[in-house]
Write a protein that holds these residues in place. Sequence first.
Motif, PDB file in Angstrom:
ATOM      1  N   PRO A 224      28.629  -3.410 -10.033  1.00  0.00           N
ATOM      2  CA  PRO A 224      29.042  -2.257  -9.224  1.00  0.00           C
ATOM      3  C   PRO A 224      28.002  -1.143  -9.148  1.00  0.00           C
TER       4      PRO A 224
ATOM      5  N   TYR B  18      27.669  -3.669  -4.061  1.00  0.00           N
ATOM      6  CA  TYR B  18      27.294  -4.288  -5.325  1.00  0.00           C
ATOM      7  C   TYR B  18      25.812  -4.605  -5.369  1.00  0.00           C
TER       8      TYR B  18
ATOM      9  N   ARG C 187      21.911  -2.666  -4.217  1.00  0.00           N
ATOM     10  CA  ARG C 187      22.906  -2.874  -3.175  1.00  0.00           C
ATOM     11  C   ARG C 187      22.310  -2.776  -1.770  1.00  0.00           C
TER      12      ARG C 187
END
Length: 124
Positions: free
Chosen positions: A100, A32, A53
Amino acid sequence: QVQLVESGGGLVQTGGSLRLSCAASGRTFSTYAMGWFRQAPGKEREFVASIGRNGGTIVYADSVKGRFTISRDNAKNTVYLQMNSLKPEDTAVYYCAASPGVLATKSSRNYDYWGQGTQVTVSS
């Protein structure tokens, strides 16, 4: 599913510093991008900072650039927001959020999971 818990808020004088932490549950934290947002009384929620991420991309709001630093430790499932040279206008509830996507992102629409928030109050 990702659960996020913020900590580190409090009361500080103008010019002071605080370090916010956001601990994430689960084993997928590293998949994430993470962000910090804030909401002051009577105002809409606004973007503060985001980190990709892998930490390869970082974006800041103009209002905090040069004063705030976002970082993450994927081994500890935690994202941080170091806030220096705080101003009364930084007073707000600060939320961390998980997206995401791979890259840092400013849009709250890209975030699927949100923490409960931590209060930051800067006195003049």
